[in-house]
Design a protein around this motif. Sequence first.
Motif, PDB file in Angstrom:
ATOM      1  N   ASN A   5      58.424   6.602  38.615  1.00 45.90           N
ATOM      2  CA  ASN A   5      57.067   6.201  38.261  1.00 45.90           C
ATOM      3  C   ASN A   5      57.089   5.050  37.256  1.00 45.90           C
ATOM      4  N   SER A   6      56.540   5.282  36.068  1.00 42.54           N
ATOM      5  CA  SER A   6      56.387   4.208  35.099  1.00 42.54           C
ATOM      6  C   SER A   6      57.462   4.252  34.016  1.00 42.54           C
TER       7      SER A   6
ATOM      8  N   SER B 164      57.839   2.773  30.359  1.00 46.93           N
ATOM      9  CA  SER B 164      56.945   2.180  29.365  1.00 46.93           C
ATOM     10  C   SER B 164      57.567   2.257  27.977  1.00 46.93           C
TER      11      SER B 164
ATOM     12  N   SER C   8      56.671   1.035  37.954  1.00 47.25           N
ATOM     13  CA  SER C   8      56.051  -0.035  37.173  1.00 47.25           C
ATOM     14  C   SER C   8      56.766  -0.116  35.825  1.00 47.25           C
ATOM     15  N   PHE C   9      56.612  -1.253  35.155  1.00 47.80           N
ATOM     16  CA  PHE C   9      57.321  -1.478  33.896  1.00 47.80           C
ATOM     17  C   PHE C   9      56.356  -2.118  32.914  1.00 47.80           C
ATOM     18  N   SER C  10      56.277  -1.568  31.689  1.00 48.44           N
ATOM     19  CA  SER C  10      55.359  -2.147  30.697  1.00 48.44           C
ATOM     20  C   SER C  10      55.989  -2.125  29.312  1.00 48.44           C
TER      21      SER C  10
ATOM     22  N   ALA D 221      60.373  -3.740  39.659  1.00 47.26           N
ATOM     23  CA  ALA D 221      59.269  -2.780  39.755  1.00 47.26           C
ATOM     24  C   ALA D 221      58.770  -2.748  41.190  1.00 47.26           C
TER      25      ALA D 221
ATOM     26  N   GLY E 114      51.683  -1.504  40.246  1.00 47.35           N
ATOM     27  CA  GLY E 114      51.483  -1.737  38.821  1.00 47.35           C
ATOM     28  C   GLY E 114      52.291  -2.897  38.286  1.00 47.35           C
TER      29      GLY E 114
END
Length: 333
Positions: free
Chosen positions: A23-24, A26, A50-52, A71, A75
């Motif tokens: 998933n993400s 972060s 996703s990557f944030s 990613a 996202g």
Amino acid sequence: MLGGPTDGQNTSEKGTLQANVQNSFSVTAENGIGMAALRDTSSAGITAGSFSITAGKDGLQADIGSLAVSAAGTGGIFIDAGERGIYTNGSTTQNAEAYGGHVDLTAQNGNVAVYANGSAIEALTNSSVKLTSKKNNIVLTSQNTDADRAAVYAEGNREYRGLVAYKPTVDLTAENGTVCVTTNGTGVWASGKGSTININGALNINSNYTGGDTGISLMSDDERHVAISAGGMNSSDSLLYKAYGEVNVNLKGTQDSQIIGDIVGARDGVVNVNSADYSGILTVYGDILAGNGGTRQDSDGNKINVGAVNIDLGKGGYFEGLSLIHISEPTRP
């Protein structure tokens, strides 16, 4: 942080991170750097949905280290930084690729977005930044107010009388979308100290961006900023140096492009805009300025005319300048 700080120690402090997240992925660093690979070729390889990164200082740092992110989800990749979005640097004594700082970000189905109070991208010495969006856009927004920097900035070490030069490279590729750069200052700048910036895809640069969702917002003549610049060394003996700055824009796809701001091929710089494989419409709002630079040689020994701007507007292209075209030696950048 991977690897130790640059503290003068000779011991190896190499760090390695490999992560595969469905998933993400972060990271939040309210008062610091989001993620850094420092010294001894430290590295991180991350695959995620996703990557944030949210950081009070730089979002990503690679200084004699490498950071690679892929990613897969919609996202995409998102960086929000209080200072520079992405910063890379390398060794000033060893020119091998392994001793550079490298950042490679790929979004398979989403955007690559970088928001920064400083430069969105700053690449120095023998380092590289590569951003790729396979299906969407690259979005770079900078609140930079430093006259010696830009939203996307690259600067090497000048090659002096045959000595080794350290030349960074920035590659921005939107395979099926648009590379978007918004700032209230200089948009893209490849310094004449030796650097290359390559942009592939449709292009939208607004160097007079003041926020909000407004489209074309040209300021008064005295406030008009530079959208694309190559060269500029501020050196009285620049002809002794072999280095030069180069910005290559290869327009591709069907989406329309626009450049708001001046285009400058300053001393020791060349700007190339190619529309050969492009079916969209390019619109340029700003002056085109070419400096007095002479010739340099590229890495293959070919002669390059610097202090030059080469633009192919393509079919249906439109140019609206303040004072038409200048051929002179600009004082800035």
